[in-house]
Structures are given as C-alpha cells and as structure tokens.
Design a protein around this motif. Structure first.
Motif, PDB file in Angstrom:
ATOM      1  N   ALA A 274      39.795  20.642 -53.710  1.00  0.00           N
ATOM      2  CA  ALA A 274      40.717  19.988 -53.445  1.00  0.00           C
ATOM      3  C   ALA A 274      40.643  19.920 -55.060  1.00  0.00           C
ATOM      4  CB  ALA A 274      40.913  18.995 -53.242  1.00  0.00           C
ATOM      5  N   LEU A 275      39.320  19.714 -55.848  1.00  0.00           N
ATOM      6  CA  LEU A 275      39.582  19.433 -57.829  1.00  0.00           C
ATOM      7  C   LEU A 275      39.783  20.577 -58.473  1.00  0.00           C
ATOM      8  CD1 LEU A 275      37.327  16.061 -57.809  1.00  0.00           C
ATOM      9  CD2 LEU A 275      39.687  16.293 -58.154  1.00  0.00           C
ATOM     10  N   ILE A 276      38.698  21.955 -57.731  1.00  0.00           N
ATOM     11  CA  ILE A 276      38.668  22.975 -58.306  1.00  0.00           C
ATOM     12  C   ILE A 276      39.877  23.931 -58.203  1.00  0.00           C
ATOM     13  CG2 ILE A 276      37.714  25.506 -57.466  1.00  0.00           C
ATOM     14  CD1 ILE A 276      34.342  23.605 -57.064  1.00  0.00           C
ATOM     15  N   ALA A 277      40.479  23.928 -56.913  1.00  0.00           N
ATOM     16  CA  ALA A 277      41.743  24.133 -56.796  1.00  0.00           C
ATOM     17  C   ALA A 277      42.472  23.817 -57.279  1.00  0.00           C
ATOM     18  CB  ALA A 277      41.907  23.735 -55.275  1.00  0.00           C
ATOM     19  N   ARG A 278      43.002  22.387 -57.761  1.00  0.00           N
ATOM     20  CA  ARG A 278      44.088  21.800 -58.657  1.00  0.00           C
ATOM     21  C   ARG A 278      43.425  22.487 -60.207  1.00  0.00           C
ATOM     22  NH1 ARG A 278      43.071  15.620 -60.706  1.00  0.00           N
ATOM     23  NH2 ARG A 278      41.758  16.868 -61.696  1.00  0.00           N
ATOM     24  N   ASP A 279      42.874  22.688 -60.380  1.00  0.00           N
ATOM     25  CA  ASP A 279      42.460  22.806 -62.096  1.00  0.00           C
ATOM     26  C   ASP A 279      43.210  24.719 -61.774  1.00  0.00           C
ATOM     27  OD1 ASP A 279      41.406  20.969 -62.563  1.00  0.00           O
ATOM     28  OD2 ASP A 279      38.903  21.395 -62.906  1.00  0.00           O
ATOM     29  N   GLU A 280      42.306  25.487 -61.144  1.00  0.00           N
ATOM     30  CA  GLU A 280      42.334  26.906 -61.007  1.00  0.00           C
ATOM     31  C   GLU A 280      43.964  26.848 -60.847  1.00  0.00           C
ATOM     32  OE1 GLU A 280      41.017  29.565 -61.234  1.00  0.00           O
ATOM     33  OE2 GLU A 280      39.545  28.218 -61.887  1.00  0.00           O
ATOM     34  N   LEU A 281      44.872  25.594 -59.997  1.00  0.00           N
ATOM     35  CA  LEU A 281      46.084  26.246 -59.932  1.00  0.00           C
ATOM     36  C   LEU A 281      47.281  25.865 -61.026  1.00  0.00           C
ATOM     37  CD1 LEU A 281      46.222  25.805 -55.564  1.00  0.00           C
ATOM     38  CD2 LEU A 281      46.404  27.893 -57.351  1.00  0.00           C
ATOM     39  N   HIS A 282      46.222  25.019 -61.590  1.00  0.00           N
ATOM     40  CA  HIS A 282      47.680  24.562 -62.647  1.00  0.00           C
ATOM     41  C   HIS A 282      46.988  25.477 -63.875  1.00  0.00           C
ATOM     42  CE1 HIS A 282      48.564  21.664 -65.644  1.00  0.00           C
ATOM     43  NE2 HIS A 282      49.727  21.240 -64.893  1.00  0.00           N
ATOM     44  N   PRO A 283      48.529  26.089 -64.916  1.00  0.00           N
ATOM     45  CA  PRO A 283      48.493  27.452 -65.348  1.00  0.00           C
ATOM     46  C   PRO A 283      47.984  26.310 -66.706  1.00  0.00           C
ATOM     47  CG  PRO A 283      50.615  27.212 -64.489  1.00  0.00           C
ATOM     48  CD  PRO A 283      49.492  26.004 -64.152  1.00  0.00           C
TER      49      PRO A 283
END
Length: 87
Positions: free
Chosen positions: A52-61
C-alpha cells in the motif's frame, strides 16, 4: 533427524515473506531491517502494508516527481564528486 529437517524447511519457508518484504522496502529507500522484523512478526500484514505504501508513492504524481528529482540530484552529486576526485 526428520524433525530437524522439517523444522529447517519450515523456517526457510516462513522467512520467505520477511526477506521479500525487506528487499522491497530497501529497494524503495526504506529500512531493510525494520521491514524484515515486521515481516517476521506480522508476515502478511507487513507485506500488504508495504504494498500500500509503494502504491501510494507510485500513484501520487507529486510523490513520483519528488522521487525522480531526488534521483537526479543524487546522480548530479555523484558526478560532481567524481570530477572533484579527478582534479
């Protein structure tokens, strides 16, 4: 002897998730040992939390651009250090 072999196989199988979690965390700039320990205590929870932390970093421009800017700055500092070392 069979018990020791089975115990060894179980330890190796159980340590698979903490090692993967620690590696993924380290590759994203987080602490390997912290996430490895979390992986031992809460194997599936830590894996999905890191995901979830990695996805948050990748999906937030904005976060993605900040990561790219940090990488560019790191490479520029390394290049400047090499130039200074050559002189």
């Amino acid at each position: 002897m069979l018990f020791v072999d089975m115990l060894f196989v179980m330890v190796v199988a159980i340590s698979f998730i903490p090692i993967i979690t620690g590696y993924c965390a380290h590759s994203r700039g987080r602490s390997f040992w912290l996430w490895f320990a979390l992986g031992w205590m809460l194997p599936l929870v830590s894996f999905f939390l890191l995901f979830a932390l990695i996805a948050r970093d990748e999906l937030h421009p904005g976060r993605r651009l900040l990561g790219e800017a940090r990488q560019i700055l790191r490479e520029a500092e390394e290049a400047a250090a090499r130039v200074r070392a050559e002189k």
